[in-house]
Design a protein around this motif. Structure first.
Motif, PDB file in Angstrom:
ATOM      1  N   LYS A 139      35.176 -81.749  36.064  1.00  0.00           N
ATOM      2  CA  LYS A 139      36.312 -81.784  35.145  1.00  0.00           C
ATOM      3  C   LYS A 139      35.877 -81.329  33.754  1.00  0.00           C
ATOM      4  O   LYS A 139      34.694 -81.281  33.430  1.00  0.00           O
ATOM      5  N   VAL A 140      36.876 -81.014  32.940  1.00  0.00           N
ATOM      6  CA  VAL A 140      36.648 -80.558  31.578  1.00  0.00           C
ATOM      7  C   VAL A 140      37.756 -81.116  30.704  1.00  0.00           C
ATOM      8  O   VAL A 140      38.894 -81.313  31.173  1.00  0.00           O
ATOM      9  N   ARG A 141      37.447 -81.401  29.462  1.00  0.00           N
ATOM     10  CA  ARG A 141      38.500 -81.766  28.509  1.00  0.00           C
ATOM     11  C   ARG A 141      38.178 -81.161  27.152  1.00  0.00           C
ATOM     12  O   ARG A 141      37.015 -81.016  26.763  1.00  0.00           O
ATOM     13  N   ALA A 142      39.244 -80.811  26.462  1.00  0.00           N
ATOM     14  CA  ALA A 142      39.145 -80.252  25.114  1.00  0.00           C
ATOM     15  C   ALA A 142      40.106 -81.017  24.216  1.00  0.00           C
ATOM     16  O   ALA A 142      41.286 -81.170  24.554  1.00  0.00           O
ATOM     17  N   ILE A 143      39.610 -81.502  23.086  1.00  0.00           N
ATOM     18  CA  ILE A 143      40.405 -82.294  22.153  1.00  0.00           C
ATOM     19  C   ILE A 143      40.367 -81.612  20.788  1.00  0.00           C
ATOM     20  O   ILE A 143      39.287 -81.346  20.242  1.00  0.00           O
ATOM     21  N   PHE A 144      41.526 -81.367  20.242  1.00  0.00           N
ATOM     22  CA  PHE A 144      41.623 -80.697  18.937  1.00  0.00           C
ATOM     23  C   PHE A 144      42.527 -81.500  18.007  1.00  0.00           C
ATOM     24  O   PHE A 144      43.399 -82.224  18.446  1.00  0.00           O
TER      25      PHE A 144
ATOM     26  N   VAL B 281      29.724 -79.949  25.125  1.00  0.00           N
ATOM     27  CA  VAL B 281      29.422 -78.546  24.872  1.00  0.00           C
ATOM     28  C   VAL B 281      29.548 -78.229  23.387  1.00  0.00           C
ATOM     29  O   VAL B 281      28.650 -77.620  22.789  1.00  0.00           O
ATOM     30  N   THR B 282      30.662 -78.617  22.809  1.00  0.00           N
ATOM     31  CA  THR B 282      30.885 -78.475  21.375  1.00  0.00           C
ATOM     32  C   THR B 282      31.500 -79.780  20.881  1.00  0.00           C
ATOM     33  O   THR B 282      31.712 -80.721  21.654  1.00  0.00           O
ATOM     34  N   GLU B 283      31.826 -79.840  19.622  1.00  0.00           N
ATOM     35  CA  GLU B 283      32.458 -81.040  19.072  1.00  0.00           C
ATOM     36  C   GLU B 283      33.774 -81.338  19.772  1.00  0.00           C
ATOM     37  O   GLU B 283      34.176 -82.503  19.884  1.00  0.00           O
ATOM     38  N   ASN B 284      34.448 -80.307  20.281  1.00  0.00           N
ATOM     39  CA  ASN B 284      35.781 -80.482  20.854  1.00  0.00           C
ATOM     40  C   ASN B 284      35.835 -80.366  22.370  1.00  0.00           C
ATOM     41  O   ASN B 284      36.854 -80.723  22.971  1.00  0.00           O
TER      42      ASN B 284
ATOM     43  N   GLU C  98      34.021 -80.920  26.276  1.00  0.00           N
ATOM     44  CA  GLU C  98      32.990 -81.539  27.102  1.00  0.00           C
ATOM     45  C   GLU C  98      33.263 -81.286  28.580  1.00  0.00           C
ATOM     46  O   GLU C  98      34.410 -81.173  29.012  1.00  0.00           O
ATOM     47  N   LEU C  99      32.182 -81.174  29.322  1.00  0.00           N
ATOM     48  CA  LEU C  99      32.211 -80.987  30.764  1.00  0.00           C
ATOM     49  C   LEU C  99      31.692 -82.249  31.436  1.00  0.00           C
ATOM     50  O   LEU C  99      30.813 -82.933  30.897  1.00  0.00           O
TER      51      LEU C  99
ATOM     52  N   ARG D 127      43.050 -81.396  29.801  1.00  0.00           N
ATOM     53  CA  ARG D 127      42.087 -81.800  30.821  1.00  0.00           C
ATOM     54  C   ARG D 127      42.409 -81.065  32.121  1.00  0.00           C
ATOM     55  O   ARG D 127      43.564 -80.770  32.414  1.00  0.00           O
ATOM     56  N   ALA D 128      41.381 -80.815  32.897  1.00  0.00           N
ATOM     57  CA  ALA D 128      41.560 -80.235  34.227  1.00  0.00           C
ATOM     58  C   ALA D 128      40.393 -80.670  35.096  1.00  0.00           C
ATOM     59  O   ALA D 128      39.261 -80.819  34.613  1.00  0.00           O
TER      60      ALA D 128
END
Length: 719
Positions: free
Chosen positions: A714-719, A680-683, A685-686, A183-184
C-alpha cells in the motif's frame, strides 16, 4: 485530556503514542476545535475526562474504562474494517457471528455483543430496526480519525442501550487551509494470486469561520484463500464430503464503499455547527460450513446483493456564558438490505421450499439535546434527552423461480419509538478527586407490528413496550500528574428488538410482545498512567452481574418462544503496556482474561459463544534507519465456544454423529503478522506486509475456517 505527541526521531508511525495529562471540567472548558483532525462534535461523552479527550488504543483511554484505536494504529497494523480494528485493544474482540450462514462479524466488549453494545457514528446511534444484526465488517476505517470504545461504563448521557458499553466511530475534520490524502493498496493470497484492492481519497479545507471536506473509501475483494493446512472433510459412507475443496474460499467475495461529506460553521473559538452526510454500500457472499453437504437449514446458499446505510445529521455546540454549553444532534438514517437464498451451489435457481428474495427497507429519525454547566463551584451538572423513531419495512418474494409455487408477500411494517432522559453530576471533591453519578429513564413502545402468512393474510400483533431506570456512579482519583485510579458501577438495561419480540423463525417460534429488557450491573476497578518517562500502562478488573437475558425457550416439541430467563456473570481482568526503549525501538501489548457463566433452563449444556477466555496482542517497532520502520506483531487467542449448527436427519446425520454436542470449542491460535513502512518523502510513504505469516489454519466459528497467509502492499500521500 490525553494529548498525542511524537518521540524524537519517530515520525508519523508513532503519532499514536500518547502521554496522559488528566484534567476534568465542564465541556465548556475544553474546546480545541482542531485537535489532531478529530471531529470533536462527533465524540461521545467520557465520564471522568473533559469532552475532547482521547487515548491511545492499547495503553490509554480517557475517563472510566475507555480505550481508543487511533488512525495511525489502523494504518500500521492494516486494519481495514471495524471488526479487525477493535482487536487491538484489551477486553474487546471481533469475531464471526454464531449464525455462520449470514457471514456477519460481531464485536464483544467484555463479553457483551452487538445487541448490548450500541454502535454510533459521530455520536449518532446506528440501529437496524428489525433485529440490529449489524455486520461490523461492512464499516471501513479509511475515513475514521479514532474509534472510541467504552467498556462496562458508558455514560447515560449518550442515550439508551449501553448495557455493556458503547462503540463510536469518529470521523475526520480538516485542520489546514488545504489538505488532501490518497491511499491505495492491493492484496495477494498464499499462492501469489491477486485478491483485491482498496483505496481512499480525501480533500478538505479549514478556514477561519468554516470548514468543508469530502472523502471516499472503497474495498473490493474478489476472494480470500484458505490456509494450505486446510483439508476437505472426508466422505463418510453415503456422505459426499465437503463442498469446500480449499484454495480460494467459496463465497468469500465482498465489495464495500463509503462516501463522507462534511461542512461546518465555526463563528468563534467555542461554537460549531456542522452538517454531515455519509452513504455506504456493500455486497457480499457467504462461505458455506465446510462440514455440511448439502448445507443444513442453518447454512443455506445465501447471498447479499445489498447492505447499504445512509446517514444525514446536524450537530452543534453552543457556549452559553463562561460556564455552560448546549449541544444538539438531529439525524435521519436509512438502511436497505437484500438477501437471496438459492437452491444449490450454482446460485441460479430459487424454486425449492425456503428459497426467497428478501428486502428490508428501513429508516430512522430523531435527535438529542445535551446541556451542561459549572455555575456552582466544584460541580459539573449535565443533562440530556434522546428521541428516535424507527421504521422497518420488509417483503419476501418466495420461491421466485418456481412457475407453480412463486408468491410475493405484501410489504409489512413495524414501527418503534424510543426516548431517554438522563442526568449526570460530577462533584470535584478536590482538584484530584471526582465523584460522578448518573441516572436515566428509558422507554420504548411498538407503534405498528404487521405480519403476513398465507392463511391469515396481512395482520397485526399486539403492540409491546417497556421502560427501564438506569443508574451509575464512579470515583476517579488522579494521585499524580499522569496517574489515576478509578472505581465504577453501572446498572443499565437493553430493550428487545422487533425480531426478538415477533419473529416466527419460519414457523418455529411463538411471538412474545411482553418480552422485557435485559439488564447488567457492571463493576470495574482500574488504573492507568505513566509508570516511567518511557513506560505507560493500564490495568482493570471487572465483574458483570447479568439478569433477564433473552433466550429462545422450547415451549413445545416443535416451537420455541423468546423469554427473559437467563442469569449469569462475566468477570476478568485486562492490562496493557507501552514502552519506548530507545529512539529506535518500541514495544507494547495487552492481555485479557474473561470468564462468562450463564445459567439457562431451556438448553441443556448451554454455553455462551464467541469470546476466547484469553486474548493477547503484542507488537514491537524497530527503526534501523530514520525512514524505515519494521513492526512485527502477534495476535493470540485461546479457544472459544461455538454452536454446532447441523441437522440430525438425512445427509447430515453422519456429521451430527461426528459432532454430537450442541457446542464445541474451536482451537486456539497465534497469528504472526508484520508490517514494513518506508517514508519516501515528508508526504509519501510506502508499506507492505504479511498477515497470518505462518499460514495457520484456524476457526472462529465451527466449520468456518479463516484466511490463510495474505500479502499486502500500500501507499499513502498526505498533503
Amino acid at each position: 485530556m490525553i494529548r498525542s505527541v511524537n518521540f524524537p526521531g519517530r515520525g508519523a508511525l508513532l503519532s499514536s503514542v500518547a502521554i496522559v495529562a488528566m484534567t476534568v471540567g465542564a465541556d465548556a472548558q475544553d474546546r480545541g476545535q482542531d485537535r489532531d483532525g478529530v471531529y470533536q462534535l462527533g465524540e461521545i461523552y467520557v465520564s471522568g475526562a473533559a469532552r475532547g479527550g482521547s487515548g491511545s488504543g492499547g495503553a490509554g483511554g480517557g475517563g472510566v474504562g475507555g480505550s481508543t484505536v487511533t488512525r495511525e494504529q489502523m494504518w500500521t497494523f492494516e486494519k481495514q474494517t471495524l471488526d479487525q480494528a477493535v482487536n487491538l485493544v484489551p477486553g474487546v474482540n471481533g469475531t464471526l457471528s454464531s449464525a455462520g450462514q449470514r457471514n456477519e462479524t460481531d464485536i464483544f466488549v467484555r463479553g457483551f455483543g452487538r445487541w448490548q453494545v450500541p454502535l454510533m457514528i459521530d455520536g449518532v446511534r446506528l440501529y437496524l430496526p428489525a433485529d440490529n444484526r449489524l455486520d461490523f465488517s461492512r464499516f471501513l476505517t479509511g475515513d475514521i480519525s479514532e474509534i472510541q470504545i467504552q467498556k462496562g461504563y458508558a455514560s447515560v448521557l449518550d442515550g439508551p442501550g449501553g448495557m455493556g458499553g458503547a462503540i463510536n466511530l469518529v470521523s475526520l475534520k480538516p485542520v489546514k487551509p488545504f489538505e488532501s490524502e490518497i491511499r491505495a493498496g492491493t492484496m495477494f493470497d498464499n499462492r501469489g494470486a491477486f485478491q483485491g484492492w482498496n483505496s481512499y481519497a480525501r480533500i478538505g479545507s479549514r478556514q477561519e469561520n468554516f470548514y468543508v471536506q469530502g472523502s471516499v473509501n472503497q474495498l473490493d475483494q474478489n476472494f480470500w484463500s484458505l490456509s494450505r493446512g486446510y483439508s476437505p472433510y472426508p466422505a463418510q459412507g453415503p456422505y459426499p464430503g465437503s463442498l469446500e475443496d480449499g484454495g480460494r474460499r467459496n463465497g468469500s467475495d465482498t465489495q464495500d464503499w463509503r462516501v463522507n461529506l462534511k461542512a461546518g460553521y465555526t463563528p468563534n473559538a467555542t461554537d460549531e455547527y456542522s452538517i454531515n452526510y455519509t452513504k455506504q454500500s456493500g455486497a457480499k457472499g457467504a462461505p458455506l460450513n465446510v462440514y455440511n453437504n448439502p448445507p443444513s437449514s442453518q447454512n443455506s446458499f445465501w447471498l447479499w446483493p445489498a447492505w447499504n446505510v445512509e446517514n444525514l445529521a446536524f450537530l452543534s455546540n453552543t457556549q452559553i456564558g463562561d460556564a455552560s454549553y448546549l449541544r444538539t444532534k438531529l439525524f435521519y438514517n436509512k438502511f436497505y438490505n437484500a438477501l437471496s437464498a438459492y437452491d444449490d451451489i450454482t446460485y441460479r435457481s430459487q424454486s425449492n421450499p425456503g428459497r426467497f428474495n428478501s428486502q428490508y427497507n428501513d429508516n430512522a429519525r430523531g435527535g438529542s439535546i445535551e446541556a451542561g454547566t459549572e455555575l456552582i463551584p466544584m460541580n459539573t451538572l449535565k443533562a440530556a434527552f434522546h428521541y428516535r423513531q424507527d421504521f422497518h419495512t420488509e417483503q419476501n418474494d418466495n420461491r421466485p423461480t418456481s412457475p407453480v409455487f412463486n408468491t410475493t408477500e405484501p410489504w409489512q411494517h413495524q414501527n418503534q419509538t424510543t426516548w431517554s432522559a438522563a442526568l449526570e453530576d460530577t462533584f470535584h471533591v478536590t482538584p484530584d478527586v471526582d465523584l460522578v453519578g448518573g441516572v436515566s429513564y428509558d422507554k420504548y413502545r411498538i407503534d405498528k407490528a404487521e405480519e403476513y402468512d398465507d392463511i391469515r393474510g396481512l395482520y397485526e400483533y399486539p403492540k409491546g413496550g417497556a421502560d427501564a431506570l438506569n443508574w451509575q456512579t464512579a470515583a476517579i482519583w488522579r494521585y499524580s500528574e499522569a496517574k489515576q485510579v478509578y472505581f465504577s458501577v453501572s446498572d443499565r438495561a437493553r430493550f428487545p428488538t422487533i425480531f426478538e419480540l415477533y419473529s416466527q423463525r419460519f414457523g418455529n417460534a411463538i411471538p412474545n410482545p411482553n418480552l422485557g429488557p435485559e439488564r447488567a450491573t457492571n463493576y470495574e476497578l482500574g488504573w492507568k498512567g505513566q509508570i516511567l518517562s518511557n513506560l505507560k500502562g493500564t490495568a482493570a478488573i471487572f465483574y458483570s452481574d447479568v439478569r433477564d437475558l433473552i433466550q429462545a425457550v422450547r415451549v413445545s416439541p416443535t416451537q420455541s418462544q423468546t423469554q427473559n430467563i437467563n442469569q449469569g456473570n462475566f468477570y476478568g481482568f485486562e492490562a496493557s503496556l507501552e514502552a519506548q526503549l530507545s529512539a529506535q525501538f518500541m514495544i507494547g501489548g495487552n492481555y485479557t482474561f474473561i470468564e462468562r457463566n450463564v445459567s439457562d433452563v431451556s438448553i441443556p449444556g448451554f454455553r455462551p459463544v464467541g469470546v476466547p477466555t484469553q486474548k493477547a496482542f503484542v507488537y514491537a517497532t524497530w527503526r534501523p534507519i530514520e525512514p524505515l520502520a519494521i513492526t512485527p506483531n502477534l495476535e493470540v487467542a485461546s479457544d472459544r465456544w461455538s454452536d454446532v449448527l447441523v441437522g440430525t436427519q438425512g445427509p447430515n446425520a453422519p456429521i451430527r454423529a461426528a459432532f454430537p454436542d450442541l457446542y464445541i470449542r474451536t482451537g486456539a491460535y497465534t497469528l504472526a503478522n508484520i508490517n514494513v513502512n518506508y517514508q519516501v518523502t515528508e508526504n509519501v510513504e510506502l508499506a507492505g506486509g504479511v498477515r497470518n505469516l505462518l499460514d495457520q489454519n484456524y476457526e472462529l466459528v465451527w466449520g468456518l475456517p479463516q484466511p490463510g497467509r495474505t500479502f499486502y502492499a500500500k501507499v499513502r500521500a498526505i498533503f
